[in-house]
Design a protein around this motif. Structure first.
Motif, PDB file in Angstrom:
ATOM      1  N   THR A 102       0.796  -1.056  -0.152  1.00 48.45           N
ATOM      2  CA  THR A 102      -0.010  -0.130   0.048  1.00 48.45           C
ATOM      3  C   THR A 102       0.922   1.287   0.093  1.00 48.45           C
ATOM      4  OG1 THR A 102      -0.120  -0.152   2.577  1.00 48.45           O
ATOM      5  CG2 THR A 102      -2.134  -1.039   1.139  1.00 48.45           C
ATOM      6  N   LYS A 103       2.002   1.095   0.548  1.00 41.51           N
ATOM      7  CA  LYS A 103       3.064   2.188   0.609  1.00 41.51           C
ATOM      8  C   LYS A 103       4.109   1.951  -0.335  1.00 41.51           C
ATOM      9  CE  LYS A 103       1.428   4.290   4.855  1.00 41.51           C
ATOM     10  NZ  LYS A 103       1.333   5.536   5.560  1.00 41.51           N
ATOM     11  N   LEU A 104       3.909   1.804  -1.485  1.00 44.80           N
ATOM     12  CA  LEU A 104       5.101   1.335  -2.217  1.00 44.80           C
ATOM     13  C   LEU A 104       5.925   2.927  -2.622  1.00 44.80           C
ATOM     14  CD1 LEU A 104       6.373  -0.495  -4.403  1.00 44.80           C
ATOM     15  CD2 LEU A 104       4.740   0.331  -5.958  1.00 44.80           C
ATOM     16  N   HIS A 105       7.218   2.656  -2.504  1.00 42.91           N
ATOM     17  CA  HIS A 105       8.044   3.739  -2.448  1.00 42.91           C
ATOM     18  C   HIS A 105       8.916   3.517  -3.800  1.00 42.91           C
ATOM     19  CE1 HIS A 105       7.303   5.406   1.268  1.00 42.91           C
ATOM     20  NE2 HIS A 105       7.383   4.207   1.773  1.00 42.91           N
ATOM     21  N   PHE A 106       9.489   4.584  -4.550  1.00 39.84           N
ATOM     22  CA  PHE A 106      10.187   4.739  -5.759  1.00 39.84           C
ATOM     23  C   PHE A 106      11.193   3.547  -5.671  1.00 39.84           C
ATOM     24  CE2 PHE A 106      13.772   5.771  -8.232  1.00 39.84           C
ATOM     25  CZ  PHE A 106      13.068   6.143  -9.511  1.00 39.84           C
ATOM     26  N   ASP A 107      12.198   3.367  -4.288  1.00 41.97           N
ATOM     27  CA  ASP A 107      13.231   2.496  -4.469  1.00 41.97           C
ATOM     28  C   ASP A 107      12.846   1.252  -4.569  1.00 41.97           C
ATOM     29  OD1 ASP A 107      12.002   2.980  -1.920  1.00 41.97           O
ATOM     30  OD2 ASP A 107      13.904   2.530  -0.808  1.00 41.97           O
ATOM     31  N   GLN A 108      11.533   0.917  -3.914  1.00 44.15           N
ATOM     32  CA  GLN A 108      11.210  -0.561  -3.759  1.00 44.15           C
ATOM     33  C   GLN A 108      10.676  -1.001  -5.316  1.00 44.15           C
ATOM     34  OE1 GLN A 108       8.080   0.657  -0.888  1.00 44.15           O
ATOM     35  NE2 GLN A 108       8.829  -1.160   0.271  1.00 44.15           N
TER      36      GLN A 108
ATOM     37  N   SER B  97       2.198  -4.228 -12.182  1.00 43.28           N
ATOM     38  CA  SER B  97       0.669  -3.760 -11.674  1.00 43.28           C
ATOM     39  C   SER B  97       0.143  -5.079 -11.209  1.00 43.28           C
ATOM     40  CB  SER B  97      -0.143  -3.339 -13.087  1.00 43.28           C
ATOM     41  OG  SER B  97      -1.325  -3.319 -12.470  1.00 43.28           O
ATOM     42  N   VAL B  98       0.452  -6.143 -11.710  1.00 37.65           N
ATOM     43  CA  VAL B  98      -0.234  -7.443 -11.203  1.00 37.65           C
ATOM     44  C   VAL B  98       0.641  -7.716  -9.967  1.00 37.65           C
ATOM     45  CG1 VAL B  98      -0.165  -9.759 -11.443  1.00 37.65           C
ATOM     46  CG2 VAL B  98      -0.814  -8.334 -13.542  1.00 37.65           C
ATOM     47  N   TYR B  99       1.990  -7.592  -9.829  1.00 40.27           N
ATOM     48  CA  TYR B  99       2.931  -7.937  -8.655  1.00 40.27           C
ATOM     49  C   TYR B  99       2.176  -6.991  -7.664  1.00 40.27           C
ATOM     50  CZ  TYR B  99       6.913  -8.593  -5.652  1.00 40.27           C
ATOM     51  OH  TYR B  99       7.679  -9.164  -4.834  1.00 40.27           O
ATOM     52  N   TYR B 100       2.082  -5.744  -7.502  1.00 43.65           N
ATOM     53  CA  TYR B 100       1.739  -5.094  -6.417  1.00 43.65           C
ATOM     54  C   TYR B 100       0.148  -4.865  -6.286  1.00 43.65           C
ATOM     55  CZ  TYR B 100       6.636  -3.848  -6.218  1.00 43.65           C
ATOM     56  OH  TYR B 100       7.998  -3.816  -5.789  1.00 43.65           O
ATOM     57  N   CYS B 101      -0.494  -5.304  -6.893  1.00 39.05           N
ATOM     58  CA  CYS B 101      -2.045  -5.220  -7.161  1.00 39.05           C
ATOM     59  C   CYS B 101      -2.483  -3.804  -7.121  1.00 39.05           C
ATOM     60  CB  CYS B 101      -2.634  -5.937  -5.502  1.00 39.05           C
ATOM     61  SG  CYS B 101      -2.135  -7.423  -5.950  1.00 39.05           S
ATOM     62  N   LEU B 102      -1.831  -3.093  -7.784  1.00 33.70           N
ATOM     63  CA  LEU B 102      -2.027  -1.615  -8.190  1.00 33.70           C
ATOM     64  C   LEU B 102      -2.318  -1.307  -9.456  1.00 33.70           C
ATOM     65  CD1 LEU B 102       1.003   0.137  -5.959  1.00 33.70           C
ATOM     66  CD2 LEU B 102      -1.325  -0.031  -5.595  1.00 33.70           C
ATOM     67  N   SER B 103      -3.188  -0.299  -9.835  1.00 26.02           N
ATOM     68  CA  SER B 103      -3.467  -0.113 -11.478  1.00 26.02           C
ATOM     69  C   SER B 103      -2.099   0.410 -11.975  1.00 26.02           C
ATOM     70  CB  SER B 103      -4.601   1.038 -11.565  1.00 26.02           C
ATOM     71  OG  SER B 103      -4.199   2.142 -11.115  1.00 26.02           O
ATOM     72  N   THR B 104      -2.272   0.331 -13.330  1.00 28.30           N
ATOM     73  CA  THR B 104      -1.018   0.921 -14.021  1.00 28.30           C
ATOM     74  C   THR B 104      -0.913   2.701 -13.750  1.00 28.30           C
ATOM     75  OG1 THR B 104      -2.422   1.143 -16.041  1.00 28.30           O
ATOM     76  CG2 THR B 104      -1.065  -0.774 -15.944  1.00 28.30           C
TER      77      THR B 104
ATOM     78  N   GLU C  69      -1.742   3.872 -11.015  1.00 26.63           N
ATOM     79  CA  GLU C  69      -1.127   4.213  -9.650  1.00 26.63           C
ATOM     80  C   GLU C  69       0.406   3.985  -9.955  1.00 26.63           C
ATOM     81  OE1 GLU C  69      -4.228   2.688  -6.200  1.00 26.63           O
ATOM     82  OE2 GLU C  69      -3.731   1.199  -7.843  1.00 26.63           O
ATOM     83  N   LEU C  70       0.754   2.962 -10.634  1.00 29.66           N
ATOM     84  CA  LEU C  70       2.334   2.803 -10.646  1.00 29.66           C
ATOM     85  C   LEU C  70       2.967   4.060 -11.274  1.00 29.66           C
ATOM     86  CD1 LEU C  70       2.535  -0.912 -11.533  1.00 29.66           C
ATOM     87  CD2 LEU C  70       3.458   0.061  -9.620  1.00 29.66           C
ATOM     88  N   LEU C  71       2.344   4.614 -12.299  1.00 31.03           N
ATOM     89  CA  LEU C  71       2.873   5.690 -12.910  1.00 31.03           C
ATOM     90  C   LEU C  71       2.987   6.845 -12.194  1.00 31.03           C
ATOM     91  CD1 LEU C  71       1.079   5.212 -16.498  1.00 31.03           C
ATOM     92  CD2 LEU C  71       3.653   4.949 -16.053  1.00 31.03           C
ATOM     93  N   THR C  72       2.335   7.061 -11.230  1.00 26.16           N
ATOM     94  CA  THR C  72       2.125   8.318 -10.344  1.00 26.16           C
ATOM     95  C   THR C  72       3.071   7.720  -9.290  1.00 26.16           C
ATOM     96  OG1 THR C  72       0.458   7.417  -8.971  1.00 26.16           O
ATOM     97  CG2 THR C  72      -0.425   8.944 -10.650  1.00 26.16           C
ATOM     98  N   ARG C  73       3.565   6.543  -9.121  1.00 22.68           N
ATOM     99  CA  ARG C  73       4.685   6.371  -7.896  1.00 22.68           C
ATOM    100  C   ARG C  73       6.016   6.394  -8.572  1.00 22.68           C
ATOM    101  NH1 ARG C  73       1.719   2.952  -3.451  1.00 22.68           N
ATOM    102  NH2 ARG C  73      -0.461   3.470  -3.942  1.00 22.68           N
ATOM    103  N   GLY C  74       6.022   6.862  -9.938  1.00 19.66           N
ATOM    104  CA  GLY C  74       7.597   6.672 -10.260  1.00 19.66           C
ATOM    105  C   GLY C  74       7.933   5.495 -11.281  1.00 19.66           C
TER     106      GLY C  74
END
Length: 65
Positions: free
Chosen positions: A5-11, A39-46, A48-53
């Motif tokens: 839920t709190k995915l950081h850029f370095d992760q 997206s599948v690995y982190y259970c986040l939409s694409t 959301e991943l784009l906004t997280r870097g």
């Protein structure tokens, strides 16, 4: 499968490096297939991943920028 839920850029960048090391050269370069896989690995939409870097992590991992 993990959910962060709190995915950081370095992760994000670390996981992207791990995935890229396991793939062939042609697979490594495909932005959208890597985005989908993450997206599948982190259970986040694409989106959301784009906004997280994701784009920055991709460029650093694949293009060395």
């Amino acid at each position: 499968m993990k959910k962060k839920t709190k995915l950081h850029f370095d992760q994000l960048q670390l996981k992207l490096h791990q995935i890229i090391r396991q793939k062939t050269i042609s697979e490594k370069m495909d932005f959208y297939s890597l985005l989908d896989e993450m997206s599948v690995y982190y259970c986040l939409s694409t989106e959301e991943l784009l906004t997280r870097g994701f784009r920055k992590a991709y460029r650093q991992s694949v293009e060395g920028v």
